[in-house]
Design a protein around this motif. Structure first.
Motif, PDB file in Angstrom:
ATOM      1  N   ARG A  48       0.162  -1.026   0.129  1.00  0.00           N
ATOM      2  CA  ARG A  48      -0.075  -0.361   0.225  1.00  0.00           C
ATOM      3  C   ARG A  48       0.688   0.971   0.484  1.00  0.00           C
ATOM      4  NH1 ARG A  48      -0.299   2.340   5.330  1.00  0.00           N
ATOM      5  NH2 ARG A  48       0.596   0.974   7.118  1.00  0.00           N
ATOM      6  N   PRO A  49       0.364   2.429  -0.508  1.00  0.00           N
ATOM      7  CA  PRO A  49       1.387   3.504   0.030  1.00  0.00           C
ATOM      8  C   PRO A  49       1.655   3.963   1.326  1.00  0.00           C
ATOM      9  CG  PRO A  49      -0.660   4.036  -1.761  1.00  0.00           C
ATOM     10  CD  PRO A  49      -1.275   2.655  -1.419  1.00  0.00           C
ATOM     11  N   ARG A  50       2.344   4.256   1.335  1.00  0.00           N
ATOM     12  CA  ARG A  50       3.192   4.679   2.876  1.00  0.00           C
ATOM     13  C   ARG A  50       2.339   5.688   3.053  1.00  0.00           C
ATOM     14  NH1 ARG A  50       8.613   3.087   5.263  1.00  0.00           N
ATOM     15  NH2 ARG A  50       8.149   1.061   3.941  1.00  0.00           N
ATOM     16  N   VAL A  51       1.936   5.561   4.383  1.00  0.00           N
ATOM     17  CA  VAL A  51       1.578   6.614   5.059  1.00  0.00           C
ATOM     18  C   VAL A  51       1.397   6.207   6.516  1.00  0.00           C
ATOM     19  CG1 VAL A  51      -0.158   7.029   3.213  1.00  0.00           C
ATOM     20  CG2 VAL A  51      -0.898   5.377   5.216  1.00  0.00           C
ATOM     21  N   LEU A  52       1.344   7.918   7.661  1.00  0.00           N
ATOM     22  CA  LEU A  52       1.651   7.628   9.056  1.00  0.00           C
ATOM     23  C   LEU A  52       0.365   6.850   9.609  1.00  0.00           C
ATOM     24  CD1 LEU A  52       3.322  10.702   9.433  1.00  0.00           C
ATOM     25  CD2 LEU A  52       4.583   8.789   9.424  1.00  0.00           C
ATOM     26  N   SER A  53       0.535   6.072   9.915  1.00  0.00           N
ATOM     27  CA  SER A  53      -0.950   6.024  10.867  1.00  0.00           C
ATOM     28  C   SER A  53      -0.362   4.868  12.481  1.00  0.00           C
ATOM     29  CB  SER A  53      -1.592   4.576  10.013  1.00  0.00           C
ATOM     30  OG  SER A  53      -2.734   4.058  11.105  1.00  0.00           O
ATOM     31  N   LEU A  54      -1.154   5.882  13.746  1.00  0.00           N
ATOM     32  CA  LEU A  54      -0.753   5.026  14.885  1.00  0.00           C
ATOM     33  C   LEU A  54      -1.052   3.299  14.889  1.00  0.00           C
ATOM     34  CD1 LEU A  54      -2.492   8.348  16.666  1.00  0.00           C
ATOM     35  CD2 LEU A  54       0.038   6.978  16.881  1.00  0.00           C
ATOM     36  N   PHE A  55      -2.325   3.019  14.160  1.00  0.00           N
ATOM     37  CA  PHE A  55      -2.759   1.115  13.417  1.00  0.00           C
ATOM     38  C   PHE A  55      -3.147   0.678  12.594  1.00  0.00           C
ATOM     39  CE2 PHE A  55      -4.602   4.279  17.039  1.00  0.00           C
ATOM     40  CZ  PHE A  55      -4.907   3.228  18.166  1.00  0.00           C
ATOM     41  N   PRO A  56      -1.315   0.002  12.331  1.00  0.00           N
ATOM     42  CA  PRO A  56      -1.337  -0.371  10.741  1.00  0.00           C
ATOM     43  C   PRO A  56      -2.960  -1.084  10.786  1.00  0.00           C
ATOM     44  CG  PRO A  56       0.589  -0.487  12.423  1.00  0.00           C
ATOM     45  CD  PRO A  56      -0.701   0.545  13.493  1.00  0.00           C
ATOM     46  N   PRO A  57      -3.132  -0.894   9.151  1.00  0.00           N
ATOM     47  CA  PRO A  57      -3.937  -1.609   8.823  1.00  0.00           C
ATOM     48  C   PRO A  57      -3.817  -2.869   8.787  1.00  0.00           C
ATOM     49  CG  PRO A  57      -2.814  -0.353   6.937  1.00  0.00           C
ATOM     50  CD  PRO A  57      -2.503   0.249   8.507  1.00  0.00           C
ATOM     51  N   THR A  58      -5.124  -3.470   8.957  1.00  0.00           N
ATOM     52  CA  THR A  58      -4.799  -5.471   8.173  1.00  0.00           C
ATOM     53  C   THR A  58      -5.304  -5.123   6.786  1.00  0.00           C
ATOM     54  OG1 THR A  58      -6.195  -5.486  10.261  1.00  0.00           O
ATOM     55  CG2 THR A  58      -5.885  -7.344   9.342  1.00  0.00           C
ATOM     56  N   LEU A  59      -4.419  -6.077   6.539  1.00  0.00           N
ATOM     57  CA  LEU A  59      -4.486  -6.700   5.117  1.00  0.00           C
ATOM     58  C   LEU A  59      -4.875  -8.090   4.627  1.00  0.00           C
ATOM     59  CD1 LEU A  59      -3.608  -6.813   2.114  1.00  0.00           C
ATOM     60  CD2 LEU A  59      -1.379  -7.424   2.615  1.00  0.00           C
ATOM     61  N   THR A  60      -5.696  -8.182   4.028  1.00  0.00           N
ATOM     62  CA  THR A  60      -6.727  -9.426   4.272  1.00  0.00           C
ATOM     63  C   THR A  60      -6.815  -9.416   2.551  1.00  0.00           C
ATOM     64  OG1 THR A  60      -8.067  -9.221   5.794  1.00  0.00           O
ATOM     65  CG2 THR A  60      -8.905 -10.878   3.974  1.00  0.00           C
ATOM     66  N   TYR A  61      -6.057 -11.244   2.309  1.00  0.00           N
ATOM     67  CA  TYR A  61      -6.771 -11.739   0.720  1.00  0.00           C
ATOM     68  C   TYR A  61      -7.563 -12.311   0.739  1.00  0.00           C
ATOM     69  CZ  TYR A  61      -1.368 -10.374   0.704  1.00  0.00           C
ATOM     70  OH  TYR A  61      -0.594  -9.801   0.874  1.00  0.00           O
ATOM     71  N   SER A  62      -8.482 -12.591  -0.470  1.00  0.00           N
ATOM     72  CA  SER A  62      -9.388 -12.996  -1.075  1.00  0.00           C
ATOM     73  C   SER A  62      -8.466 -13.423  -2.870  1.00  0.00           C
ATOM     74  CB  SER A  62     -10.207 -12.096  -1.313  1.00  0.00           C
ATOM     75  OG  SER A  62     -11.079 -12.060  -0.187  1.00  0.00           O
ATOM     76  N   TRP A  63      -9.029 -15.661  -2.706  1.00  0.00           N
ATOM     77  CA  TRP A  63      -8.774 -15.786  -3.827  1.00  0.00           C
ATOM     78  C   TRP A  63      -9.927 -17.098  -4.343  1.00  0.00           C
ATOM     79  CZ3 TRP A  63      -4.004 -16.487  -5.132  1.00  0.00           C
ATOM     80  CH2 TRP A  63      -2.682 -16.656  -4.087  1.00  0.00           C
ATOM     81  N   TRP A  64      -9.888 -16.632  -5.498  1.00  0.00           N
ATOM     82  CA  TRP A  64     -10.842 -17.598  -6.583  1.00  0.00           C
ATOM     83  C   TRP A  64      -9.560 -18.228  -6.764  1.00  0.00           C
ATOM     84  CZ3 TRP A  64     -11.878 -12.332  -4.480  1.00  0.00           C
ATOM     85  CH2 TRP A  64     -12.799 -12.094  -4.339  1.00  0.00           C
ATOM     86  N   THR A  65     -10.875 -19.294  -7.851  1.00  0.00           N
ATOM     87  CA  THR A  65     -10.490 -20.254  -8.837  1.00  0.00           C
ATOM     88  C   THR A  65     -11.484 -20.695  -9.312  1.00  0.00           C
ATOM     89  OG1 THR A  65      -9.309 -21.975  -8.336  1.00  0.00           O
ATOM     90  CG2 THR A  65     -10.840 -22.217  -7.207  1.00  0.00           C
ATOM     91  N   SER A  66     -11.490 -21.251 -10.715  1.00  0.00           N
ATOM     92  CA  SER A  66     -11.935 -21.215 -12.259  1.00  0.00           C
ATOM     93  C   SER A  66     -11.505 -22.032 -12.843  1.00  0.00           C
ATOM     94  CB  SER A  66     -11.738 -20.273 -12.761  1.00  0.00           C
ATOM     95  OG  SER A  66     -12.783 -20.844 -14.151  1.00  0.00           O
ATOM     96  N   ASP A  67     -12.261 -23.303 -13.328  1.00  0.00           N
ATOM     97  CA  ASP A  67     -11.755 -24.031 -14.538  1.00  0.00           C
ATOM     98  C   ASP A  67     -11.717 -23.169 -16.163  1.00  0.00           C
ATOM     99  OD1 ASP A  67     -11.696 -26.115 -12.586  1.00  0.00           O
ATOM    100  OD2 ASP A  67     -13.507 -26.587 -12.924  1.00  0.00           O
ATOM    101  N   ASN A  68     -12.316 -22.194 -16.208  1.00  0.00           N
ATOM    102  CA  ASN A  68     -11.853 -21.832 -17.530  1.00  0.00           C
ATOM    103  C   ASN A  68     -12.194 -20.369 -17.680  1.00  0.00           C
ATOM    104  OD1 ASN A  68     -14.870 -21.188 -16.120  1.00  0.00           O
ATOM    105  ND2 ASN A  68     -16.091 -22.955 -17.710  1.00  0.00           N
ATOM    106  N   GLN A  69     -11.922 -19.801 -16.713  1.00  0.00           N
ATOM    107  CA  GLN A  69     -11.677 -18.232 -16.615  1.00  0.00           C
ATOM    108  C   GLN A  69     -13.580 -17.523 -16.373  1.00  0.00           C
ATOM    109  OE1 GLN A  69      -8.216 -16.113 -18.196  1.00  0.00           O
ATOM    110  NE2 GLN A  69      -7.961 -17.955 -19.426  1.00  0.00           N
ATOM    111  N   MET A  70     -14.571 -18.426 -16.440  1.00  0.00           N
ATOM    112  CA  MET A  70     -15.764 -18.359 -16.360  1.00  0.00           C
ATOM    113  C   MET A  70     -16.029 -18.217 -15.384  1.00  0.00           C
ATOM    114  SD  MET A  70     -16.630 -18.863 -20.667  1.00  0.00           S
ATOM    115  CE  MET A  70     -18.636 -18.470 -20.294  1.00  0.00           C
ATOM    116  N   ASN A  71     -16.779 -19.265 -15.019  1.00  0.00           N
ATOM    117  CA  ASN A  71     -17.293 -19.852 -13.482  1.00  0.00           C
ATOM    118  C   ASN A  71     -16.169 -19.986 -12.541  1.00  0.00           C
ATOM    119  OD1 ASN A  71     -19.663 -20.123 -15.544  1.00  0.00           O
ATOM    120  ND2 ASN A  71     -19.053 -22.038 -15.981  1.00  0.00           N
TER     121      ASN A  71
END
Length: 214
Positions: free
Chosen positions: A86-109
């Protein structure tokens, strides 16, 4: 200005402003240079631009390089790894980073992978075939509000083969044609090299080793 005219202009402002905002968002959705200004509901996502950095990151995204095509053999141990910044910004409470994954057999569904919120995903290689993966990253503060992102990765293609396939031809591309001042701690002094091979489904590993330049 009469009261009636003032009310009419005020009414036009209320009507036109949401339309103009909607038009701006639609234009941004077609512009891949600034995808951090809006959210996409479901894959396939339009990938976010690569992050930019000078002294600090001025634009967030997924750090490069990360694999966008990988060929393996059945039952081979492999983990997809990505890293969002993320862009570097000053913060007293560093944010939490969360990832969300998806998968597909045909790039459509596409279907979500619900049991992983990290940047590392262990790939199931037990069966021959092709799988596609894409990941979204979001930074949130301690009360749950999004502070940066969402950022969207490129689509990652993973091919599982029953037997090993040898590389017949290999070409190397670098992110910059210049040698950088490695002693400079202010500027971004990293150059990334990637290998493209023929056939694309080759499974033998590319082994990188350091070279001393005098």
């Amino acid at each position: 200005m009469t009261t009636a005219l003032f009310k009419f202009l005020f009414f036009l402002t209320i009507i036109i402003t949401p339309i103009a905002y909607h038009s701006t968002v639609q234009s941004a959705s077609a512009d891949t240079t600034d995808l951090q200004t809006y959210g996409q509901n479901s894959p396939p996502f339009t990938p976010s631009p690569d992050p930019q950095s000078h002294i600090f990151y001025s634009r967030g995204g997924f750090k490069v390089p990360y694999p966008t095509s990988k060929s393996l053999t059945t039952n081979e141990d492999f983990t997809l790894s990505v890293q969002a910044v993320r862009p570097r910004v000053l913060s007293l409470f560093p944010p939490t980073l969360t990832y969300s994954w998806w998968t597909s057999d045909n790039q459509m569904n596409w279907r979500p992978i619900s049991n992983n919120k990290t940047g590392n995903l262990k790939v199931n290689t037990s069966r021959k075939g092709i799988k596609y993966y894409q990941v979204k990253a979001v930074y949130k503060n301690f009360v749950g509000f999004t502070t940066h992102g969402p950022y969207y990765s490129k689509i990652i293609k993973v091919t599982i083969n029953e037997k090993p396939i040898d590389t017949e031809d290999l070409s190397i591309e670098t992110s910059s044609p210049y040698l950088l001042n490695i002693g400079n701690s202010v500027l971004d002094n990293a150059i990334y090299a990637t290998g493209s091979r023929n056939p694309e489904e080759a499974t033998d590993p590319i082994i990188w080793s350091p070279v001393m330049i005098l």
